[in-house]
Write an enzyme that holds these catalytic residues in place. Structure first.
Site, PDB file in Angstrom:
ATOM      1  N   GLY A  64      63.794  49.892  31.687  1.00  0.00           N
ATOM      2  CA  GLY A  64      64.518  48.630  31.673  1.00  0.00           C
ATOM      3  C   GLY A  64      65.968  48.805  32.089  1.00  0.00           C
ATOM      4  CB  SER A  65      68.842  46.641  31.280  1.00  0.00           C
ATOM      5  OG  SER A  65      68.130  45.460  31.579  1.00  0.00           O
ATOM      6  CB  VAL A  66      69.128  52.434  30.316  1.00  0.00           C
ATOM      7  CG1 VAL A  66      69.134  52.018  28.867  1.00  0.00           C
ATOM      8  CG2 VAL A  66      67.759  52.922  30.737  1.00  0.00           C
ATOM      9  CG  PHE A  67      67.557  52.595  36.916  1.00  0.00           C
ATOM     10  CD1 PHE A  67      67.518  53.982  36.922  1.00  0.00           C
ATOM     11  CD2 PHE A  67      67.603  51.928  38.130  1.00  0.00           C
ATOM     12  CE1 PHE A  67      67.517  54.691  38.118  1.00  0.00           C
ATOM     13  CE2 PHE A  67      67.595  52.631  39.331  1.00  0.00           C
ATOM     14  CZ  PHE A  67      67.554  54.016  39.324  1.00  0.00           C
TER      15      PHE A  67
END
Length: 710
Positions: free
Chosen positions: A311-314
């Site tokens: 998810g959004s950690v990337f």
């Protein structure tokens, strides 16, 4: 008094040297002449008269010990012993003395107090018409301390079979990375061989070289007393020192257990890394296993080998690329809520922000990062990103590439955007969906924001040391990538991640810490199974650094479950961050003037004498057992200790009572447990404040005792 102590030490040293010379001379003389050097008994002739000959046995080399970075033993060889009673009156010493059980009643009475088997049952065994008997579970897996207690009885006919096993002191403790070793038969020889993790990848270093011993035996092939003809000493294996810190690891294990229980997680993985060097300070996976029990559910190391859609950690890497290329001004605005992905004017997919597509109106890309907006990523990828440049970043960050960390395989992950007609996957990859990465790749990637745009390689093995010479045969060194991001980009990315954690209303505000300025990014990804995403089942992730101005640690965690909530994972991150920074940034303690003393050896001294001598030097003697003679001590002789230090004295008595451990350190508790032959379970770190067994309780062999520390 000091002069007298020095004189006593010199006398003891001379006596010890003389004994060693006599023993070595005896082996050489017996091998050459067949006669016992000290007694003069003709061992060779005695063997022939008994119809015997020679027997050769291996002397197994000690496998190297695996230590934590703070020199706590993680994995080591442990010698266990099987008790055997020789009953046949045909077995005698070379001088004719009995080498069998003579007084069965007395033997049964004395053994019962040590091994916990009833006196009647021992006596029944001793009255069997057999050459020798064993004692089942009561006589198996005996510790060296129990063996010493039995030897101190000086009863004829009691012998031991030595068995070396691998012991993992902390049990479930970075188990997939430490791995395990077990006894395997290689070329008809039982060897302890690494099967997994560091135990396997460093097996050649840990393995030593076996020696051998030649004996004289009787007609039944039993070794004759004093019958050693020759001996080649084994060479021990090298010791391996890990980067893992025992206190940080213990805290992580405690917090992971809480997380899994509270969030009903099916899988979880977390690691804490020293940001500047790549040293992994702690690492934990769930499900895990105890290498002593080898209760594995599977052999996949989740941190290195499980590729997930985080998810959004990337998103951090998409922002960093566009900023570094000079294409994105994070103060610019965009319409949040829904991004319509179209092909040839036809709507293919409406990509929505996580609040159901409601969005937050027209906002800046900076705020979009704080609120974890998916549509912000879509606008950046289509308007500002040079695709070839971002793919080159992926290459430089080593995403989608397999690798090895100290011999442990790390999976490549999957680039879902590669191939024709993959523009939708290119967009979803930007917010951590449709492609997959390992936690190992993410923690390495985030290290770029602590090292001026360069990543550092994570590693687990700090050094390898020859225990005989103390020579360091391998020393790890930090390894950095090329410059991936500009210095200004790193500064801007820290500011963006700072807003995620420390601006109220941002997605990461539950991770806010009053005492430490933690920065980072949260994420939620879907989980695919059989080609479809599971409904209501997600991967939750976090990647962060601390402190903001000069990051010293990087933390990455992910877990999978079907419920939401951030309190448990934020508590974990905050707890391990504090412990890690405390260990890395500990101020030197102020030196306090104390008297010190070099410990004498109290072995074979009376309990009263040892207590009096230690007390006179302001040391604290702690007696283990109700005997009158000391058979072991901790710390060992010649150790320098300060006043008020606890000195444990193991006696030849079998009755051991539980002390109050309040205020004790972990090492002190472990020293007592080893001497008392009990199984110690420790909950927490620091000094002990509670114990499961009351003071004064008479302890049984292998009794389980739980202690609590903080």
């Amino acid at each position: 008094m000091k002069n007298n102590s020095n004189k006593s030490a010199k006398v003891i040293l001379k006596i010890f040297a003389l004994v060693v010379i006599l023993l070595v001379s005896n082996v050489i003389y017996t091998g050459a002449t067949g006669k016992h050097f000290i007694s003069g008994n003709d061992i060779a002739t005695y063997a022939k008269e008994r119809g015997g000959g020679q027997k050769e046995s291996l002397l197994y080399a000690k496998r190297g010990t695996i230590y934590s970075s703070d020199e706590e033993v993680i994995a080591s060889d442990v010698k266990k012993y099987k008790l055997i009673a020789i009953l046949s009156t045909s077995r005698k010493e070379a001088n004719g003395d009995p080498a069998y059980v003579v007084d069965k009643e007395d033997t049964a009475k004395k053994l019962s107090k040590i091994i916990g088997m009833s006196e009647d049952n021992i006596l029944k065994r001793l009255e069997i018409d057999s050459y020798q008997v064993e004692f089942g579970q009561y006589g198996n897996n005996l510790s060296s301390l129990v063996k010493d207690q039995i030897d101190a009885l000086d009863l004829p006919g009691l012998v031991f079979e030595e068995i070396t096993t691998r012991n993992y002191r902390y049990g479930d403790f970075a188990s997939y990375e430490v791995g395990y070793a077990q006894v395997k038969k290689e070329k008809n020889v039982n060897e302890i061989i690494g099967q997994m993790g560091i135990e396997k990848s460093f097996n050649d270093q840990l393995s030593g070289k076996n020696g051998k011993r030649v004996y004289l035996v009787d007609s039944k092939n039993y070794i004759l007393p004093n019958g050693v003809l020759s001996e080649v000493e084994p060479i021990a294996g090298n010791d391996v020192y890990l980067t893992i810190d025992s206190e940080v690891q213990t805290e992580l294990e405690i917090q992971m257990k809480k997380l899994v229980e509270e969030m009903k997680a099916d899988k979880a993985s977390c690691a804490v890394m020293e940001a500047k060097t790549g040293k992994i300070l702690a690492i934990s996976n769930y499900p895990s296993f105890d290498p002593n029990k080898k209760d594995l559910e599977n052999y996949t190391d989740l941190f290195f080998q499980e590729a997930i859609e985080p998810g959004s950690v990337f998103k951090s890497f998409v922002y960093a690329n566009a900023i570094s290329d000079g294409r994105l001004n994070v103060k610019e605005t965009y319409p949040s809520g829904v991004y319509d992905y179209k092909v040839n004017g036809k709507l293919v997919k409406a990509i929505r922000d996580h609040n159901g597509g409601q969005g937050w109106g027209t906002i800046s890309y900076e705020k979009g990062f704080h609120l974890s907006s998916n549509t912000a990523i879509c606008h950046i990828l289509t308007k500002f990103t040079d695709k070839e440049s971002l793919i080159q970043d992926f290459e430089d960050l080593q995403f989608f590439q397999e690798s090895k960390v100290d011999g442990i395989y790390s999976a490549p992950g999957y680039p879902g955007f590669k191939g024709q007609n993959k523009q939708l996957e290119w967009l979803t990859t930007g917010f951590g969906q449709g492609s997959s990465w390992t936690a190992h790749q993410l923690i390495r990637g985030y290290s770029a924001f602590a090292n001026d745009g360069k990543t550092v390689e994570p590693y687990l093995v700090e050094k390898v040391v020859n225990p005989q010479t103390n020579e360091v045969v391998y020393q790890a060194q930090p390894k950095y990538s090329k410059q991936i991001y500009t210095s200004d980009t790193v500064k801007q990315m820290r500011d963006l991640m700072d807003g995620v954690i420390n601006v109220k209303g941002s997605t990461g505000y539950p991770y806010h810490m009053d005492d430490i300025r933690l920065i980072g990014k949260t994420g939620t990804g879907q989980v695919a199974k059989d080609g479809r995403y599971l409904s209501g089942y997600n991967t939750h992730s976090f990647a962060g650094l601390a402190p903001y101005d000069d990051p010293q640690v990087v933390v990455v965690i992910w877990y999978q479950n079907s419920i939401s909530g951030s309190a448990s994972v934020s508590n974990l991150v905050k707890a391990v961050t504090r412990v890690a920074l405390n260990k890395l940034n500990a101020n030197p303690t102020k030196k306090v003037e104390t008297s010190s003393y070099i410990l004498d050896s109290y072995l074979n001294q009376s309990t009263t004498y040892a207590k009096d001598m230690l007390s006179s030097r302001q040391l604290v003697p702690l007696i283990v057992g109700d005997g009158t003679t000391i058979i072991d001590q901790y710390p060992k002789a010649q150790t320098e200790v300060a006043s008020k230090t606890k000195v444990f004295l193991q006696t030849d008595g079998a009755k051991i009572t539980m002390p109050s451990m309040e205020g004790w350190s972990r090492k002190e508790a472990e020293a007592f447990a080893s001497m008392a032959n009990i199984q110690l379970e420790i909950d927490g770190i620091g000094n002990i404040y509670k114990q499961s067994v009351n003071k004064g309780t008479v302890l049984k062999a292998n009794q389980k005792v739980k202690i609590y520390a903080k």
